[in-house]
Design a protein around this motif. Structure first.
Motif, PDB file in Angstrom:
ATOM      1  N   TYR A  30      39.853  59.594  22.563  1.00 49.72           N
ATOM      2  CA  TYR A  30      38.966  59.218  23.622  1.00 49.72           C
ATOM      3  C   TYR A  30      39.454  60.175  25.083  1.00 49.72           C
ATOM      4  CZ  TYR A  30      36.699  55.675  20.851  1.00 49.72           C
ATOM      5  OH  TYR A  30      35.923  54.795  19.967  1.00 49.72           O
ATOM      6  N   HIS A  31      38.320  60.312  25.461  1.00 49.07           N
ATOM      7  CA  HIS A  31      38.765  61.039  26.994  1.00 49.07           C
ATOM      8  C   HIS A  31      38.765  59.731  28.129  1.00 49.07           C
ATOM      9  CE1 HIS A  31      38.756  63.757  30.494  1.00 49.07           C
ATOM     10  NE2 HIS A  31      37.559  63.165  30.822  1.00 49.07           N
ATOM     11  N   VAL A  32      39.936  59.775  28.545  1.00 48.81           N
ATOM     12  CA  VAL A  32      40.060  58.504  29.703  1.00 48.81           C
ATOM     13  C   VAL A  32      40.004  58.877  31.090  1.00 48.81           C
ATOM     14  CG1 VAL A  32      41.525  56.410  29.960  1.00 48.81           C
ATOM     15  CG2 VAL A  32      41.176  57.420  27.542  1.00 48.81           C
ATOM     16  N   GLU A  33      39.329  58.271  31.961  1.00 49.70           N
ATOM     17  CA  GLU A  33      39.543  58.491  33.267  1.00 49.70           C
ATOM     18  C   GLU A  33      39.654  56.968  33.839  1.00 49.70           C
ATOM     19  OE1 GLU A  33      35.908  60.341  34.821  1.00 49.70           O
ATOM     20  OE2 GLU A  33      36.117  61.965  33.268  1.00 49.70           O
ATOM     21  N   THR A  34      40.250  56.891  35.103  1.00 45.91           N
ATOM     22  CA  THR A  34      40.856  55.635  35.561  1.00 45.91           C
ATOM     23  C   THR A  34      40.366  55.505  37.127  1.00 45.91           C
ATOM     24  OG1 THR A  34      43.107  56.673  36.473  1.00 45.91           O
ATOM     25  CG2 THR A  34      42.830  55.766  34.088  1.00 45.91           C
ATOM     26  N   ALA A  35      40.408  54.256  37.354  1.00 42.64           N
ATOM     27  CA  ALA A  35      40.131  53.785  38.949  1.00 42.64           C
ATOM     28  C   ALA A  35      41.000  52.443  39.046  1.00 42.64           C
ATOM     29  CB  ALA A  35      38.690  53.494  39.258  1.00 42.64           C
ATOM     30  N   GLY A  36      41.495  52.253  40.458  1.00 46.33           N
ATOM     31  CA  GLY A  36      42.482  51.238  40.553  1.00 46.33           C
ATOM     32  C   GLY A  36      41.862  50.186  41.476  1.00 46.33           C
ATOM     33  N   SER A  37      40.457  50.307  41.970  1.00 43.01           N
ATOM     34  CA  SER A  37      39.743  49.338  42.637  1.00 43.01           C
ATOM     35  C   SER A  37      38.316  49.497  42.448  1.00 43.01           C
ATOM     36  CB  SER A  37      40.050  49.437  43.763  1.00 43.01           C
ATOM     37  OG  SER A  37      39.641  50.705  44.535  1.00 43.01           O
ATOM     38  N   ILE A  38      37.557  48.520  42.919  1.00 45.42           N
ATOM     39  CA  ILE A  38      36.120  48.544  42.831  1.00 45.42           C
ATOM     40  C   ILE A  38      35.574  49.762  43.883  1.00 45.42           C
ATOM     41  CG2 ILE A  38      33.730  47.437  43.658  1.00 45.42           C
ATOM     42  CD1 ILE A  38      35.257  44.862  42.666  1.00 45.42           C
ATOM     43  N   ARG A  57      38.085  41.593  35.487  1.00 43.98           N
ATOM     44  CA  ARG A  57      37.205  41.101  36.053  1.00 43.98           C
ATOM     45  C   ARG A  57      37.585  40.730  37.625  1.00 43.98           C
ATOM     46  NH1 ARG A  57      35.982  34.587  34.929  1.00 43.98           N
ATOM     47  NH2 ARG A  57      34.140  34.569  36.457  1.00 43.98           N
ATOM     48  N   LYS A  58      38.910  40.728  37.801  1.00 45.46           N
ATOM     49  CA  LYS A  58      39.442  40.286  39.093  1.00 45.46           C
ATOM     50  C   LYS A  58      40.162  41.433  39.809  1.00 45.46           C
ATOM     51  CE  LYS A  58      41.924  36.934  42.152  1.00 45.46           C
ATOM     52  NZ  LYS A  58      43.030  35.769  41.965  1.00 45.46           N
ATOM     53  N   LEU A  59      39.603  42.097  40.654  1.00 43.10           N
ATOM     54  CA  LEU A  59      40.343  43.361  41.476  1.00 43.10           C
ATOM     55  C   LEU A  59      40.563  43.118  42.944  1.00 43.10           C
ATOM     56  CD1 LEU A  59      38.106  45.864  39.803  1.00 43.10           C
ATOM     57  CD2 LEU A  59      40.690  45.871  39.569  1.00 43.10           C
ATOM     58  N   PRO A  60      41.435  43.647  43.416  1.00 44.93           N
ATOM     59  CA  PRO A  60      41.923  43.571  45.030  1.00 44.93           C
ATOM     60  C   PRO A  60      40.646  43.316  45.740  1.00 44.93           C
ATOM     61  CG  PRO A  60      43.470  44.866  44.137  1.00 44.93           C
ATOM     62  CD  PRO A  60      42.367  44.650  43.137  1.00 44.93           C
ATOM     63  N   ASP A  61      39.692  44.193  45.692  1.00 42.29           N
ATOM     64  CA  ASP A  61      38.333  44.333  46.666  1.00 42.29           C
ATOM     65  C   ASP A  61      37.282  43.582  45.959  1.00 42.29           C
ATOM     66  OD1 ASP A  61      38.294  46.274  44.780  1.00 42.29           O
ATOM     67  OD2 ASP A  61      37.621  47.875  46.114  1.00 42.29           O
ATOM     68  N   GLY A  62      37.454  42.708  44.936  1.00 42.94           N
ATOM     69  CA  GLY A  62      36.077  42.133  44.562  1.00 42.94           C
ATOM     70  C   GLY A  62      36.149  41.646  42.876  1.00 42.94           C
ATOM     71  N   TYR A  63      35.285  41.034  42.566  1.00 40.76           N
ATOM     72  CA  TYR A  63      35.161  40.623  41.278  1.00 40.76           C
ATOM     73  C   TYR A  63      33.974  41.411  40.701  1.00 40.76           C
ATOM     74  CZ  TYR A  63      37.712  36.329  42.355  1.00 40.76           C
ATOM     75  OH  TYR A  63      38.607  35.414  42.624  1.00 40.76           O
ATOM     76  N   ALA A  64      34.331  41.443  39.159  1.00 38.25           N
ATOM     77  CA  ALA A  64      33.445  42.205  38.404  1.00 38.25           C
ATOM     78  C   ALA A  64      31.813  41.740  38.311  1.00 38.25           C
ATOM     79  CB  ALA A  64      33.636  42.229  37.120  1.00 38.25           C
ATOM     80  N   GLU A  65      31.744  40.504  38.489  1.00 37.69           N
ATOM     81  CA  GLU A  65      30.160  40.012  38.391  1.00 37.69           C
ATOM     82  C   GLU A  65      29.548  40.391  39.716  1.00 37.69           C
ATOM     83  OE1 GLU A  65      32.911  35.984  38.234  1.00 37.69           O
ATOM     84  OE2 GLU A  65      33.144  38.258  37.522  1.00 37.69           O
TER      85      GLU A  65
END
Length: 298
Positions: A30-38, A57-65
């Motif tokens: 798979y080709h994978v790309e990343t991000a560390g925050s919303i 689901r839980k990131l430093p700057d917010g929630y997934a929902e």
């Protein structure tokens, strides 16, 4: 433009989790790309190649929902899989309500992750195939509409009468030249037997020829050109040249009718001139011989 490789976007603030997922997914090609925050995820300029998002689901700057509705708006073709450490029913329902397609519990089971992504990828491939089919269908429909438009333009501007009939001899369609040539309106011709355009002498022969072709395939008139006599609405008759072709897959026949009145009149005129010239030459020859015989007598 070169098509970009379909990608999985991993969004997690845990570097170890990101590295582990990147390694695992890369091994599965798979080709994978990343991000560390919303914020980093939402700042992405292009989403067209992303088919799956593994979102903590839980990131430093917010929630997934909280961000999922906006995410679905900007990346409608990407399946969102929530990574969570909680498995209670209420939380699971909340995730699906905001557009998540699936969820995975930490620690992530590699086989379960592979199974989820395999199904998501299969759906992606199916959607792309359907889109291609839809695009081809629309392209074909557009080409057909353009072809029909060109054909209709040709038919509408043709000087010859062009008539389409069904297997019973009933008029299905015709071009404007038909109305002009025969003097009937469209309402008077559609749904009537084409034999109404012939003198009664030829009507029985026409019905027999059509019936013979349908019964035996004997195409005596199909693909040929014949000279016949046609009849106008006012009862007057005129010579025509008729060419008939069969549209087998539609069960229709198309006849192209050319009024050859001028040609016949010209032929008659030429014949009369030739006959008159022969008579004149004969008369001149007769007079010349008579004069010589008279001279010999003296």
């Amino acid at each position: 433009m070169e098509k970009r490789q379909p990608a999985i976007l991993v969004v997690d603030d845990d570097p170890d989790m990101v590295r582990g997922l990147h390694r695992l997914l890369s091994l599965d090609r798979y080709h994978v790309e990343t991000a560390g925050s919303i914020a980093e995820m939402m700042d992405r300029p292009d989403w067209t190649n992303v088919f799956a998002i593994l979102l903590d689901r839980k990131l430093p700057d917010g929630y997934a929902e909280d961000v999922s509705p906006q995410l679905k708006a900007i990346a409608p073709n990407a399946a969102v899989v929530i990574i969570t450490g909680h498995s209670d029913l209420e939380s699971t329902i909340a995730l699906f309500r905001v557009g998540a397609e699936d969820y995975l519990l930490k620690p992530i089971d590699p086989d379960m992750l592979r199974d989820r992504l395999r199904r998501i990828d299969e759906r992606r491939v199916s959607r792309e195939a359907l889109r291609r089919e839809e695009t081809e269908r629309k392209r074909a429909e557009q080409a057909l509409r353009e072809s029909e438009k060109r054909m209709r333009c040709i038919l509408n501007t043709a000087a010859d009468a062009i008539i389409t009939i069904d297997q019973r001899g009933i008029i299905d369609d015709f071009n404007p030249a038909t109305e002009k040539m025969f003097g009937y309106t469209r309402e008077e011709l559609i749904g009537r037997n084409v034999s109404m355009l012939m003198p009664s002498l030829y009507r029985e022969e026409h019905d027999e020829s059509l019936g013979r072709y349908l019964a035996t395939g004997d195409a005596r008139i199909i693909g040929t050109t014949r000279e016949l006599t046609a009849q106008r609405k006012d009862g007057s008759m005129f010579p025509i040249e008729l060419s008939v072709s069969a549209v087998d897959h539609l069960g229709l026949f198309t006849g192209v009718i050319r009024d050859i009145s001028e040609r016949k009149a010209l032929q008659k005129e030429v014949l009369n001139i030739a006959t008159e010239e022969q008579r004149r030459i004969g008369q001149d020859l007769h007079d010349s011989i008579g004069q010589r015989l008279t001279g010999i007598g003296y």
